[in-house]
Design a protein around this motif. Structure first.
Motif, PDB file in Angstrom:
ATOM      1  N   MET A   1       0.801  -1.201   0.000  1.00  0.00           N
ATOM      2  CA  MET A   1       0.000   0.000   0.000  1.00  0.00           C
ATOM      3  C   MET A   1       0.844   1.265   0.000  1.00  0.00           C
ATOM      4  SD  MET A   1      -3.275  -0.535   2.429  1.00  0.00           S
ATOM      5  CE  MET A   1      -3.319  -2.125   3.191  1.00  0.00           C
ATOM      6  N   SER A   2       2.080   1.213   0.512  1.00  0.00           N
ATOM      7  CA  SER A   2       2.877   2.433   0.628  1.00  0.00           C
ATOM      8  C   SER A   2       3.321   2.982  -0.728  1.00  0.00           C
ATOM      9  CB  SER A   2       4.083   2.184   1.523  1.00  0.00           C
ATOM     10  OG  SER A   2       4.887   1.184   0.962  1.00  0.00           O
ATOM     11  N   ASP A   3       3.333   2.139  -1.780  1.00  0.00           N
ATOM     12  CA  ASP A   3       3.704   2.623  -3.105  1.00  0.00           C
ATOM     13  C   ASP A   3       2.510   3.175  -3.874  1.00  0.00           C
ATOM     14  OD1 ASP A   3       6.337   1.973  -2.716  1.00  0.00           O
ATOM     15  OD2 ASP A   3       6.125  -0.037  -3.558  1.00  0.00           O
ATOM     16  N   SER A   4       1.346   3.130  -3.278  1.00  0.00           N
ATOM     17  CA  SER A   4       0.143   3.582  -3.958  1.00  0.00           C
ATOM     18  C   SER A   4       0.080   5.110  -3.980  1.00  0.00           C
ATOM     19  CB  SER A   4      -1.100   2.993  -3.285  1.00  0.00           C
ATOM     20  OG  SER A   4      -1.135   3.363  -1.929  1.00  0.00           O
ATOM     21  N   PRO A   5      -0.705   5.670  -4.912  1.00  0.00           N
ATOM     22  CA  PRO A   5      -0.813   7.132  -4.989  1.00  0.00           C
ATOM     23  C   PRO A   5      -1.553   7.710  -3.783  1.00  0.00           C
ATOM     24  CG  PRO A   5      -2.371   6.089  -6.467  1.00  0.00           C
ATOM     25  CD  PRO A   5      -1.518   4.991  -5.901  1.00  0.00           C
ATOM     26  N   THR A   6      -1.434   8.992  -3.605  1.00  0.00           N
ATOM     27  CA  THR A   6      -2.166   9.687  -2.551  1.00  0.00           C
ATOM     28  C   THR A   6      -3.586   9.899  -3.053  1.00  0.00           C
ATOM     29  OG1 THR A   6      -0.117  10.759  -1.889  1.00  0.00           O
ATOM     30  CG2 THR A   6      -2.149  11.719  -1.073  1.00  0.00           C
ATOM     31  N   ILE A   7      -4.547   9.341  -2.323  1.00  0.00           N
ATOM     32  CA  ILE A   7      -5.942   9.316  -2.783  1.00  0.00           C
ATOM     33  C   ILE A   7      -6.836  10.019  -1.770  1.00  0.00           C
ATOM     34  CG2 ILE A   7      -7.897   7.830  -3.374  1.00  0.00           C
ATOM     35  CD1 ILE A   7      -5.791   5.677  -4.139  1.00  0.00           C
ATOM     36  N   ILE A   8      -7.769  10.802  -2.296  1.00  0.00           N
ATOM     37  CA  ILE A   8      -8.792  11.436  -1.475  1.00  0.00           C
ATOM     38  C   ILE A   8     -10.121  10.775  -1.817  1.00  0.00           C
ATOM     39  CG2 ILE A   8     -10.059  13.566  -0.979  1.00  0.00           C
ATOM     40  CD1 ILE A   8      -7.494  15.098  -1.751  1.00  0.00           C
ATOM     41  N   LEU A   9     -10.778  10.210  -0.795  1.00  0.00           N
ATOM     42  CA  LEU A   9     -12.129   9.679  -0.940  1.00  0.00           C
ATOM     43  C   LEU A   9     -13.080  10.725  -0.368  1.00  0.00           C
ATOM     44  CD1 LEU A   9     -11.553   6.010   0.322  1.00  0.00           C
ATOM     45  CD2 LEU A   9     -11.459   6.890  -2.023  1.00  0.00           C
ATOM     46  N   PHE A  10     -14.122  11.043  -1.121  1.00  0.00           N
ATOM     47  CA  PHE A  10     -15.021  12.120  -0.709  1.00  0.00           C
ATOM     48  C   PHE A  10     -16.467  11.723  -0.963  1.00  0.00           C
ATOM     49  CE2 PHE A  10     -14.136  12.606  -5.130  1.00  0.00           C
ATOM     50  CZ  PHE A  10     -15.293  13.099  -5.702  1.00  0.00           C
ATOM     51  N   PHE A  35      -8.576  10.908  -6.889  1.00  0.00           N
ATOM     52  CA  PHE A  35      -9.846  11.086  -6.202  1.00  0.00           C
ATOM     53  C   PHE A  35     -10.813   9.952  -6.522  1.00  0.00           C
ATOM     54  CE2 PHE A  35      -7.913  15.109  -7.247  1.00  0.00           C
ATOM     55  CZ  PHE A  35      -8.004  15.838  -6.085  1.00  0.00           C
ATOM     56  N   ALA A  36     -11.670   9.657  -5.558  1.00  0.00           N
ATOM     57  CA  ALA A  36     -12.766   8.719  -5.793  1.00  0.00           C
ATOM     58  C   ALA A  36     -13.895   9.068  -4.831  1.00  0.00           C
ATOM     59  CB  ALA A  36     -12.325   7.275  -5.572  1.00  0.00           C
ATOM     60  N   ALA A  37     -15.105   8.984  -5.335  1.00  0.00           N
ATOM     61  CA  ALA A  37     -16.266   9.182  -4.465  1.00  0.00           C
ATOM     62  C   ALA A  37     -16.388   7.976  -3.540  1.00  0.00           C
ATOM     63  CB  ALA A  37     -17.533   9.349  -5.292  1.00  0.00           C
ATOM     64  N   LEU A  38     -16.736   8.224  -2.299  1.00  0.00           N
ATOM     65  CA  LEU A  38     -16.931   7.136  -1.346  1.00  0.00           C
ATOM     66  C   LEU A  38     -18.016   6.166  -1.821  1.00  0.00           C
ATOM     67  CD1 LEU A  38     -16.661   9.292   1.854  1.00  0.00           C
ATOM     68  CD2 LEU A  38     -15.312   7.230   1.444  1.00  0.00           C
ATOM     69  N   GLN A  39     -18.979   6.673  -2.567  1.00  0.00           N
ATOM     70  CA  GLN A  39     -20.095   5.853  -3.030  1.00  0.00           C
ATOM     71  C   GLN A  39     -19.730   4.989  -4.240  1.00  0.00           C
ATOM     72  OE1 GLN A  39     -20.116   9.163  -2.494  1.00  0.00           O
ATOM     73  NE2 GLN A  39     -21.984   9.794  -1.445  1.00  0.00           N
ATOM     74  N   SER A  40     -18.606   5.267  -4.880  1.00  0.00           N
ATOM     75  CA  SER A  40     -18.237   4.552  -6.103  1.00  0.00           C
ATOM     76  C   SER A  40     -17.679   3.169  -5.779  1.00  0.00           C
ATOM     77  CB  SER A  40     -17.196   5.353  -6.887  1.00  0.00           C
ATOM     78  OG  SER A  40     -15.950   5.352  -6.206  1.00  0.00           O
ATOM     79  N   GLY A  41     -17.623   2.322  -6.795  1.00  0.00           N
ATOM     80  CA  GLY A  41     -17.025   1.008  -6.625  1.00  0.00           C
ATOM     81  C   GLY A  41     -15.564   1.102  -6.205  1.00  0.00           C
ATOM     82  N   ALA A  42     -14.830   2.038  -6.811  1.00  0.00           N
ATOM     83  CA  ALA A  42     -13.420   2.229  -6.452  1.00  0.00           C
ATOM     84  C   ALA A  42     -13.292   2.686  -5.001  1.00  0.00           C
ATOM     85  CB  ALA A  42     -12.770   3.246  -7.386  1.00  0.00           C
ATOM     86  N   GLY A  43     -14.148   3.621  -4.605  1.00  0.00           N
ATOM     87  CA  GLY A  43     -14.115   4.109  -3.229  1.00  0.00           C
ATOM     88  C   GLY A  43     -14.440   3.008  -2.234  1.00  0.00           C
ATOM     89  N   GLN A  44     -15.465   2.225  -2.518  1.00  0.00           N
ATOM     90  CA  GLN A  44     -15.851   1.122  -1.637  1.00  0.00           C
ATOM     91  C   GLN A  44     -14.731   0.086  -1.539  1.00  0.00           C
ATOM     92  OE1 GLN A  44     -19.129   0.681   0.054  1.00  0.00           O
ATOM     93  NE2 GLN A  44     -18.855   2.880  -0.281  1.00  0.00           N
ATOM     94  N   GLY A  45     -14.090  -0.219  -2.662  1.00  0.00           N
ATOM     95  CA  GLY A  45     -12.983  -1.168  -2.663  1.00  0.00           C
ATOM     96  C   GLY A  45     -11.805  -0.679  -1.833  1.00  0.00           C
ATOM     97  N   LYS A 131     -10.365  13.833 -15.841  1.00  0.00           N
ATOM     98  CA  LYS A 131     -10.836  12.452 -15.678  1.00  0.00           C
ATOM     99  C   LYS A 131      -9.731  11.486 -15.267  1.00  0.00           C
ATOM    100  CE  LYS A 131     -14.021   9.249 -17.672  1.00  0.00           C
ATOM    101  NZ  LYS A 131     -15.414   9.503 -17.592  1.00  0.00           N
ATOM    102  N   ALA A 132      -8.513  11.665 -15.734  1.00  0.00           N
ATOM    103  CA  ALA A 132      -7.410  10.757 -15.413  1.00  0.00           C
ATOM    104  C   ALA A 132      -7.057  10.790 -13.924  1.00  0.00           C
ATOM    105  CB  ALA A 132      -6.177  11.103 -16.237  1.00  0.00           C
ATOM    106  N   ARG A 133      -7.452  11.830 -13.212  1.00  0.00           N
ATOM    107  CA  ARG A 133      -7.127  11.942 -11.783  1.00  0.00           C
ATOM    108  C   ARG A 133      -8.173  11.303 -10.898  1.00  0.00           C
ATOM    109  NH1 ARG A 133      -4.849  17.616 -10.363  1.00  0.00           N
ATOM    110  NH2 ARG A 133      -4.364  16.452  -8.471  1.00  0.00           N
ATOM    111  N   PHE A 134      -9.234  10.765 -11.498  1.00  0.00           N
ATOM    112  CA  PHE A 134     -10.307  10.135 -10.749  1.00  0.00           C
ATOM    113  C   PHE A 134     -10.309   8.636 -10.976  1.00  0.00           C
ATOM    114  CE2 PHE A 134     -11.382  14.482 -10.636  1.00  0.00           C
ATOM    115  CZ  PHE A 134     -12.169  14.676  -9.505  1.00  0.00           C
TER     116      PHE A 134
END
Length: 135
Positions: A1-10, A35-45, A131-134
């Motif tokens: 997980m430490s190599d993953s990008p900095t992500i904001i869930l909102f 970024f990812a919405a908390l409600q999205s599949g990516a956010g939930q994952g 779009k590429a940042r989401f």
């Protein structure tokens, strides 16, 4: 997980949260955040991956950085600290306040955010340029 990008869930339907995402996009010159919405599949994952509950009604922005998950005031200040200039300074000043006090203020705003700032019927969609940042 430490190599993953900095992500904001909102919260993707919250006007205040969407405004905060717009603010970060404007002040993130290096494009470090995703970024990812908390409600999205990516956010939930991502919530599952980091062992966080998937609330039916989101109550916090989440910052995923350096292999850790930050919520409430720690997430907001962590995001500001990663922006340049006065925002990083504001984050340092904010950390002078005890976390229980910061989180109490954060939760007060979170509880009232729909009433004070409104909500949308669906999640905000980024422009094609962003779009590429989401996720």
């Amino acid at each position: 997980m430490s190599d993953s990008p900095t992500i904001i869930l909102f919260d993707g339907v919250c006007n205040l949260c969407n405004g905060f995402v717009q603010f970060v996009l404007e002040h993130d010159a290096g494009g470090q955040f995703r970024f990812a919405a908390l409600q999205s599949g990516a956010g939930q994952g991502l919530l599952r991956e980091y062992g966080l509950p998937a609330p039916t009604e989101p109550d916090s922005v989440v910052l995923l950085a350096d292999g850790r998950a930050y919520t409430h005031s720690a997430a907001a200040l962590g995001i500001l600290a990663r922006l340049s200039g006065r925002w990083a300074t504001l984050a340092r000043v904010g950390r002078w306040f005890p976390r229980p006090l910061r989180d109490a203020v954060y939760r007060l705003i979170a509880r009232n955010r729909y009433r004070w700032f409104g909500r949308q019927e669906s999640c905000w969609l980024p422009t094609p340029a962003l779009k590429a940042r989401f996720l």
